[in-house]
Motif scaffolding. Sequence first.
Motif, PDB file in Angstrom:
ATOM      1  N   VAL A   1       0.839  -1.203   0.000  1.00  0.00           N
ATOM      2  CA  VAL A   1       0.000   0.000   0.000  1.00  0.00           C
ATOM      3  C   VAL A   1       0.875   1.255   0.000  1.00  0.00           C
ATOM      4  O   VAL A   1       0.558   2.246  -0.655  1.00  0.00           O
ATOM      5  N   THR A   2       1.999   1.216   0.723  1.00  0.00           N
ATOM      6  CA  THR A   2       2.915   2.356   0.719  1.00  0.00           C
ATOM      7  C   THR A   2       3.448   2.618  -0.685  1.00  0.00           C
ATOM      8  O   THR A   2       3.487   3.765  -1.145  1.00  0.00           O
ATOM      9  N   ALA A   3       3.873   1.563  -1.371  1.00  0.00           N
ATOM     10  CA  ALA A   3       4.386   1.718  -2.732  1.00  0.00           C
ATOM     11  C   ALA A   3       3.304   2.237  -3.676  1.00  0.00           C
ATOM     12  O   ALA A   3       3.547   3.132  -4.494  1.00  0.00           O
ATOM     13  N   LEU A   4       2.101   1.692  -3.554  1.00  0.00           N
ATOM     14  CA  LEU A   4       0.994   2.119  -4.409  1.00  0.00           C
ATOM     15  C   LEU A   4       0.658   3.579  -4.165  1.00  0.00           C
ATOM     16  O   LEU A   4       0.492   4.364  -5.112  1.00  0.00           O
ATOM     17  N   ASP A   5       0.567   3.975  -2.906  1.00  0.00           N
ATOM     18  CA  ASP A   5       0.265   5.358  -2.563  1.00  0.00           C
ATOM     19  C   ASP A   5       1.377   6.296  -3.026  1.00  0.00           C
ATOM     20  O   ASP A   5       1.113   7.370  -3.571  1.00  0.00           O
ATOM     21  N   GLY A   6       2.619   5.881  -2.822  1.00  0.00           N
ATOM     22  CA  GLY A   6       3.749   6.720  -3.196  1.00  0.00           C
ATOM     23  C   GLY A   6       3.829   6.992  -4.681  1.00  0.00           C
ATOM     24  O   GLY A   6       4.144   8.113  -5.101  1.00  0.00           O
ATOM     25  N   LEU A   7       3.537   5.996  -5.482  1.00  0.00           N
ATOM     26  CA  LEU A   7       3.625   6.155  -6.934  1.00  0.00           C
ATOM     27  C   LEU A   7       2.370   6.788  -7.515  1.00  0.00           C
ATOM     28  O   LEU A   7       2.438   7.756  -8.276  1.00  0.00           O
ATOM     29  N   ARG A   8       1.219   6.248  -7.169  1.00  0.00           N
ATOM     30  CA  ARG A   8      -0.027   6.652  -7.826  1.00  0.00           C
ATOM     31  C   ARG A   8      -0.590   7.949  -7.275  1.00  0.00           C
ATOM     32  O   ARG A   8      -1.027   8.819  -8.062  1.00  0.00           O
ATOM     33  N   ASN A   9      -0.583   8.122  -5.975  1.00  0.00           N
ATOM     34  CA  ASN A   9      -1.224   9.292  -5.373  1.00  0.00           C
ATOM     35  C   ASN A   9      -0.227  10.405  -5.079  1.00  0.00           C
ATOM     36  O   ASN A   9      -0.365  11.516  -5.580  1.00  0.00           O
ATOM     37  N   ALA A  10       0.784  10.112  -4.249  1.00  0.00           N
ATOM     38  CA  ALA A  10       1.764  11.143  -3.919  1.00  0.00           C
ATOM     39  C   ALA A  10       2.599  11.527  -5.136  1.00  0.00           C
ATOM     40  O   ALA A  10       2.841  12.702  -5.396  1.00  0.00           O
TER      41      ALA A  10
ATOM     42  N   ARG B   1       1.914  10.785  -8.424  1.00  0.00           N
ATOM     43  CA  ARG B   1       1.124  11.032  -9.633  1.00  0.00           C
ATOM     44  C   ARG B   1       1.809  10.467 -10.888  1.00  0.00           C
ATOM     45  O   ARG B   1       1.833  11.090 -11.947  1.00  0.00           O
ATOM     46  N   LEU B   2       2.366   9.275 -10.749  1.00  0.00           N
ATOM     47  CA  LEU B   2       3.118   8.663 -11.836  1.00  0.00           C
ATOM     48  C   LEU B   2       2.225   8.353 -13.025  1.00  0.00           C
ATOM     49  O   LEU B   2       1.136   7.802 -12.869  1.00  0.00           O
ATOM     50  N   GLN B   3       2.710   8.709 -14.217  1.00  0.00           N
ATOM     51  CA  GLN B   3       1.981   8.480 -15.454  1.00  0.00           C
ATOM     52  C   GLN B   3       2.777   7.564 -16.384  1.00  0.00           C
ATOM     53  O   GLN B   3       4.011   7.513 -16.308  1.00  0.00           O
ATOM     54  N   SER B   4       2.074   6.856 -17.233  1.00  0.00           N
ATOM     55  CA  SER B   4       2.727   6.005 -18.220  1.00  0.00           C
ATOM     56  C   SER B   4       3.656   6.847 -19.081  1.00  0.00           C
ATOM     57  O   SER B   4       3.319   7.950 -19.504  1.00  0.00           O
ATOM     58  N   GLY B   5       4.853   6.331 -19.322  1.00  0.00           N
ATOM     59  CA  GLY B   5       5.838   7.038 -20.134  1.00  0.00           C
ATOM     60  C   GLY B   5       6.793   7.900 -19.340  1.00  0.00           C
ATOM     61  O   GLY B   5       7.807   8.355 -19.877  1.00  0.00           O
TER      62      GLY B   5
ATOM     63  N   ALA C   1       7.179  18.051  -3.169  1.00  0.00           N
ATOM     64  CA  ALA C   1       7.545  16.955  -2.276  1.00  0.00           C
ATOM     65  C   ALA C   1       6.292  16.413  -1.605  1.00  0.00           C
ATOM     66  O   ALA C   1       5.379  17.170  -1.262  1.00  0.00           O
ATOM     67  N   ALA C   2       6.241  15.112  -1.420  1.00  0.00           N
ATOM     68  CA  ALA C   2       5.069  14.473  -0.828  1.00  0.00           C
ATOM     69  C   ALA C   2       5.516  13.283   0.005  1.00  0.00           C
ATOM     70  O   ALA C   2       6.667  12.840  -0.062  1.00  0.00           O
ATOM     71  N   LEU C   3       4.592  12.754   0.778  1.00  0.00           N
ATOM     72  CA  LEU C   3       4.856  11.621   1.663  1.00  0.00           C
ATOM     73  C   LEU C   3       3.975  10.455   1.278  1.00  0.00           C
ATOM     74  O   LEU C   3       2.759  10.614   1.095  1.00  0.00           O
ATOM     75  N   ALA C   4       4.569   9.278   1.165  1.00  0.00           N
ATOM     76  CA  ALA C   4       3.787   8.049   0.992  1.00  0.00           C
ATOM     77  C   ALA C   4       3.365   7.558   2.374  1.00  0.00           C
ATOM     78  O   ALA C   4       4.217   7.333   3.230  1.00  0.00           O
TER      79      ALA C   4
END
Length: 329
Positions: free
Chosen positions: A135-144, A146-150, A268-271
């Motif tokens: 969940v930490t990894a998912l939150d860190g990438l997707r929400n905090a 905002r990782l996009q394809s490419g 800067a953001a926190l997971a």
Amino acid sequence: MKAFVLRSYGPPDVLELRDVADPVPGPGEVLVRVRATSVNPYDWHLMRGEPRIARLMPGGLGLRRPAVDILGCDMAGDVEELGPGVTDFAVGDNVYGLLVGGGFGERVAVPVDRLAPLPEGLSHEEAAAIPMAGVTALDGLRNAGRLQSGQTVLINGATGGVGIFAVQLAKAMGAHVVAVCGTHNVDLVRSLGADEIIDYRRDEYPGRVRRYDVVLDNAGARPVSAHLRAMTPDGIFVAVGGPPGRWLSPADRVVKAQLRTRFATQRAALADAVNYPDKRAALLDLNGYVEAGRLRPVIHRCYTFDDLPAAVTYQETGRVPAKVVVTVP
């Protein structure tokens, strides 16, 4: 039932194996017979009461004594009893979840919004390796983040508990993944799908070219400024962890990053899996990745329940690749 009880802050030997009363599930809860748990930095931060600044925070560690007396935020097992009003699960269902605590015992009462069905094809031990780190990894990438394809993402500490999931999730999201690890873990990171690997013992780190859209920092071994210089002008730095400290670290790391980016286009953001608003939804999303063959837990070492303090001691060294899991008989 038997459980490792925490009565005071201290090293792993303060965890005492005791007979305690079975928990009773309340409204919206189920009683789960724990079959496996795993050890996370979150657990030993609670055990030691550090960083001490967290003892002063509302809902934190507890000022004079631990707020949680049975640790263990990761758990997988089977449902033994339903609390009033529960219709989501049935007795006998295999489940796993992200808890406040309780995984270091034979049974735990869990709100259903912290549980999901066991991912298809996984053992209890494999499933127990997922919740906090996944969940930490998912939150860190997707929400905090905002990782996009490419986009290009740098994952520092790619073989830690969070890192092994972050590499796989970032790849599944369509990113170009640059993973940082030590020489002895290069093969593991490559097997997880990283596009490029930086061996911090041999290679220049994080590199002179500003090219990272997202930096997910699980290690905290390098200054935040070094990461910011390697990011795109609108890149996002995501703090996950760092070297533990007695008073402030690693809690101060994200504050420093936010101060440095306050008047910049970078962010800067926190997971934060602990305060993630919908833990069940996150676990179900992770199930989807697992069942699609895009995500797999990696277990480095598995301990017996009686040896749980030894598992905590080993995890606390900070040099553990992948996950440390404990089987509960």
